[in-house]
Design a protein around this motif. Structure first.
Motif, PDB file in Angstrom:
ATOM      1  N   LYS A  37       0.819  -1.221   0.000  1.00 20.34           N
ATOM      2  CA  LYS A  37       0.000   0.000   0.000  1.00 20.34           C
ATOM      3  C   LYS A  37       0.847   1.263   0.000  1.00 20.34           C
ATOM      4  O   LYS A  37       0.390   2.324  -0.409  1.00 20.34           O
ATOM      5  N   ASN A  38       2.083   1.155   0.489  1.00 21.06           N
ATOM      6  CA  ASN A  38       2.923   2.349   0.621  1.00 21.06           C
ATOM      7  C   ASN A  38       4.191   2.308  -0.229  1.00 21.06           C
ATOM      8  O   ASN A  38       5.016   3.224  -0.150  1.00 21.06           O
ATOM      9  N   VAL A  39       4.353   1.250  -1.037  1.00 20.74           N
ATOM     10  CA  VAL A  39       5.573   1.115  -1.826  1.00 20.74           C
ATOM     11  C   VAL A  39       5.565   2.095  -2.991  1.00 20.74           C
ATOM     12  O   VAL A  39       4.562   2.231  -3.709  1.00 20.74           O
ATOM     13  N   ARG A  40       6.668   2.804  -3.164  1.00 22.36           N
ATOM     14  CA  ARG A  40       6.850   3.680  -4.324  1.00 22.36           C
ATOM     15  C   ARG A  40       7.874   3.033  -5.254  1.00 22.36           C
ATOM     16  O   ARG A  40       8.948   2.637  -4.815  1.00 22.36           O
ATOM     17  N   MET A  41       7.548   2.932  -6.525  1.00 27.05           N
ATOM     18  CA  MET A  41       8.452   2.295  -7.482  1.00 27.05           C
ATOM     19  C   MET A  41       8.247   2.964  -8.836  1.00 27.05           C
ATOM     20  O   MET A  41       7.102   3.246  -9.231  1.00 27.05           O
ATOM     21  N   ASP A  42       9.361   3.214  -9.505  1.00 26.73           N
ATOM     22  CA  ASP A  42       9.282   3.867 -10.815  1.00 26.73           C
ATOM     23  C   ASP A  42       8.399   3.060 -11.765  1.00 26.73           C
ATOM     24  O   ASP A  42       8.524   1.829 -11.871  1.00 26.73           O
ATOM     25  N   GLY A  43       7.501   3.775 -12.458  1.00 26.34           N
ATOM     26  CA  GLY A  43       6.628   3.136 -13.437  1.00 26.34           C
ATOM     27  C   GLY A  43       5.287   2.730 -12.878  1.00 26.34           C
ATOM     28  O   GLY A  43       4.405   2.280 -13.631  1.00 26.34           O
ATOM     29  N   PHE A  44       5.114   2.876 -11.563  1.00 27.35           N
ATOM     30  CA  PHE A  44       3.842   2.491 -10.939  1.00 27.35           C
ATOM     31  C   PHE A  44       3.380   3.592  -9.993  1.00 27.35           C
ATOM     32  O   PHE A  44       4.185   4.286  -9.367  1.00 27.35           O
ATOM     33  N   ARG A  45       2.051   3.752  -9.917  1.00 36.36           N
ATOM     34  CA  ARG A  45       1.506   4.662  -8.932  1.00 36.36           C
ATOM     35  C   ARG A  45       1.629   4.025  -7.550  1.00 36.36           C
ATOM     36  O   ARG A  45       1.692   2.803  -7.407  1.00 36.36           O
ATOM     37  N   ARG A  46       1.640   4.903  -6.524  1.00 38.11           N
ATOM     38  CA  ARG A  46       1.739   4.415  -5.153  1.00 38.11           C
ATOM     39  C   ARG A  46       0.574   3.473  -4.843  1.00 38.11           C
ATOM     40  O   ARG A  46      -0.580   3.789  -5.097  1.00 38.11           O
ATOM     41  N   GLY A  47       0.903   2.282  -4.332  1.00 32.95           N
ATOM     42  CA  GLY A  47      -0.107   1.295  -3.979  1.00 32.95           C
ATOM     43  C   GLY A  47      -0.572   0.444  -5.136  1.00 32.95           C
ATOM     44  O   GLY A  47      -1.449  -0.419  -4.966  1.00 32.95           O
ATOM     45  N   LYS A  48      -0.025   0.659  -6.331  1.00 36.03           N
ATOM     46  CA  LYS A  48      -0.459  -0.090  -7.513  1.00 36.03           C
ATOM     47  C   LYS A  48       0.631  -1.002  -8.059  1.00 36.03           C
ATOM     48  O   LYS A  48       0.513  -1.525  -9.159  1.00 36.03           O
ATOM     49  N   VAL A  49       1.698  -1.215  -7.267  1.00 37.90           N
ATOM     50  CA  VAL A  49       2.759  -2.124  -7.707  1.00 37.90           C
ATOM     51  C   VAL A  49       2.239  -3.553  -7.650  1.00 37.90           C
ATOM     52  O   VAL A  49       1.662  -3.974  -6.637  1.00 37.90           O
ATOM     53  N   PRO A  50       2.376  -4.349  -8.720  1.00 31.57           N
ATOM     54  CA  PRO A  50       1.875  -5.727  -8.728  1.00 31.57           C
ATOM     55  C   PRO A  50       2.504  -6.565  -7.596  1.00 31.57           C
ATOM     56  O   PRO A  50       3.673  -6.395  -7.257  1.00 31.57           O
ATOM     57  N   MET A  51       1.689  -7.467  -7.023  1.00 34.94           N
ATOM     58  CA  MET A  51       2.168  -8.294  -5.918  1.00 34.94           C
ATOM     59  C   MET A  51       3.334  -9.175  -6.338  1.00 34.94           C
ATOM     60  O   MET A  51       4.206  -9.496  -5.518  1.00 34.94           O
ATOM     61  N   THR A  52       3.383  -9.567  -7.637  1.00 32.79           N
ATOM     62  CA  THR A  52       4.517 -10.381  -8.080  1.00 32.79           C
ATOM     63  C   THR A  52       5.828  -9.605  -7.939  1.00 32.79           C
ATOM     64  O   THR A  52       6.863 -10.159  -7.559  1.00 32.79           O
ATOM     65  N   VAL A  53       5.771  -8.310  -8.239  1.00 32.97           N
ATOM     66  CA  VAL A  53       6.962  -7.463  -8.103  1.00 32.97           C
ATOM     67  C   VAL A  53       7.293  -7.249  -6.633  1.00 32.97           C
ATOM     68  O   VAL A  53       8.455  -7.310  -6.222  1.00 32.97           O
ATOM     69  N   ILE A  54       6.245  -6.989  -5.825  1.00 31.98           N
ATOM     70  CA  ILE A  54       6.446  -6.807  -4.376  1.00 31.98           C
ATOM     71  C   ILE A  54       7.086  -8.049  -3.775  1.00 31.98           C
ATOM     72  O   ILE A  54       8.050  -7.973  -2.990  1.00 31.98           O
ATOM     73  N   ARG A  55       6.558  -9.216  -4.157  1.00 29.82           N
ATOM     74  CA  ARG A  55       7.067 -10.465  -3.587  1.00 29.82           C
ATOM     75  C   ARG A  55       8.523 -10.697  -4.009  1.00 29.82           C
ATOM     76  O   ARG A  55       9.355 -11.152  -3.212  1.00 29.82           O
TER      77      ARG A  55
END
Length: 454
Positions: A37-55
């Motif tokens: 919910k709080n991850v910031r990553m280039d190319g994605f809006r905050r909270g919209k990073v795919p779980m596969t990437v998060i994992r």
């Protein structure tokens, strides 16, 4: 959760714990979703990073956190359910830690030993009986006069106890050595502050004398280049001073808290303090004998974790005693210097705790306050000391422990064969000190014998 407990020694236990994979995976997934919910990553809006990437990015780190927390929590639950009493921290190691598999970890710990107390019946204990005489008071007052004496220049040869002002320089052969010289140094003959043989050779010296002293440094001298070496010191004596003892008058008495300068009150106060000191010496001597008998009658398997804790405490005390500073790393001090004393202390502590438990000994608040008041009598403002102690839970706990220890010793004393022995004030103080030295030596010898047998 599955738990098995193996007994690997009298005081060591090995706990094996299994936690279902589903519990770990669920906790990991929940934490990853919260983090997402709080991850910031280039190319994605905050909270919209795919779980596969998060994992992929955080999965390993989060799993390690979860597993660590689960192992600590399940360890606490396991020792509680199995009624284990740990002595120190455990060693915890994950033996199976893979996604999709049940988590398995092993905790190895020491527990407090079960003690069945043996009586000290038949043990012989000498209890000194001492009365502080007027002659003892006179001697103490003379000691106080010497402690408050001033040095005055005398026109005579130096005697034992005199203070000499000297210049000196030390030589090995014909070469002076570093740290072996000083100017205007005040040295009291008989103080033992210089190399053995140095001070004695200054007896008979007078002001303006030039002396050449021959000495041999001790074999264990701290400077290795000087240890065991013969040296020559050239000494110039500037002055010989003797002690000028103060008169025991009103001004002298006021220095010791007798504000009106009354000599009778002063003598009474000195005698009271000496009687208290003698009583403490008697109690300590009796206590040492009782505890020594308790240790001899009871063999205890001591947890190494407790020994290490006590060893670390002794190291900190030593560092404070020698002024090494609060930032000094006590781990630099070798365990071997303190371990025997630490082991003996832990043994005594475990045995006394069992005596207190078996006899259901308690210390009430009234008893704690009375003990604190007794201790506070040694201070100028006793009421402030009492309030300070009674308002500090840690200090109250220390006093409570001392009271319980005294009660435990009294219980044990009833089992022993006690013989009253009349002793003088000086003798009882010397005997208490001697008993401490004997106990330390015996403890050292017993530890050495255990190592040889092992």
């Amino acid at each position: 959760m599955q738990v098995s407990v193996d007994t690997t020694s009298q005081i060591e236990r090995r706990i094996t714990v299994q936690v279902p994979a589903a519990e770990i995976d669920e906790a990991v997934n929940t934490r990853l979703k919260d983090a997402a919910k709080n991850v910031r990553m280039d190319g994605f809006r905050r909270g919209k990073v795919p779980m596969t990437v998060i994992r992929q990015r955080y999965g390993s780190e989060v799993r390690n956190e979860v597993v660590g927390e689960v192992m600590r929590e399940r360890y606490v639950r396991a020792i509680s359910e199995n009624e284990l009493n740990p002595a120190g921290l455990p060693q915890i190691e994950a033996t199976v830690n893979e996604a999709g598999k049940d988590l398995e970890f092993v905790a190895t710990l020491e527990i407090y030993p079960e003690i069945t107390l043996a009586s000290i019946e038949g043990a012989e204990v000498e209890r000194p009986v001492v009365e502080v005489s007027e002659a003892d008071v006179d001697e103490m007052i003379d000691t106080l006069r010497k402690q408050n004496a001033e040095w005055e220049v005398v026109e005579r040869a130096a005697e034992d106890g005199d203070q000499l002002t000297i210049d000196f320089q030390g030589f090995l052969g014909d070469e002076p050595f570093e740290g072996g010289s000083a100017e205007g140094h005040d040295l009291v003959i008989g103080s033992g502050s210089f190399i053995p043989g140095f001070e004695e050779q200054l007896i008979g010296a007078t002001a303006s004398d030039d002396k050449e002293l021959k000495v041999t440094f001790p074999e264990d001298y701290q400077a290795e280049n000087l240890a065991g070496q013969e040296a020559t010191f050239k000494v110039k004596v500037h002055a010989v001073k003797g002690q000028a003892l103060p008169e025991v008058d009103a001004e002298f008495v006021k220095k010791f808290g007798v504000d009106d300068g009354d000599l009778d009150k002063f003598r009474a106060e000195v005698k009271k303090n000496m009687s208290r000191e003698a009583e403490q010496a008697v109690d300590n001597r009796v206590k040492q004998q009782v505890l020594s008998a308790l240790q001899k009658a009871n063999e205890v398997t001591v947890p190494q974790a407790l020994v290490q804790q006590e060893t670390d405490g002794l190291k900190r005390q030593a560092a404070q005693q020698f002024g090494l500073g609060e930032d000094f790393d006590v781990s630099q001090l070798p365990n071997e210097l303190f371990e025997e004393q630490a082991r003996s202390r832990v043994e005594v502590g475990l045995l006394l705790a069992e005596v207190i438990k078996v006899n259901e000994l308690e210390a009430s608040d009234d008893e704690i306050r009375a003990k604190v008041q007794e201790l506070a009598e040694q201070y100028q403002e006793p009421e402030q000391v009492v309030e300070h102690y009674m308002g500090n839970d840690q200090l109250k706990t220390q006093v409570k422990s001392a009271i319980l220890e005294e009660k435990a010793v009294d219980v044990l004393l009833e089992q022993a064969s006690v013989k009253d022995v009349e002793m003088s004030y000086q003798d009882v103080l010397a005997a208490a000190q001697q008993q401490e030295e004997v106990d330390e030596e015996e403890s050292s010898e017993e530890a050495g014998e255990e190592e040889r047998q092992a």
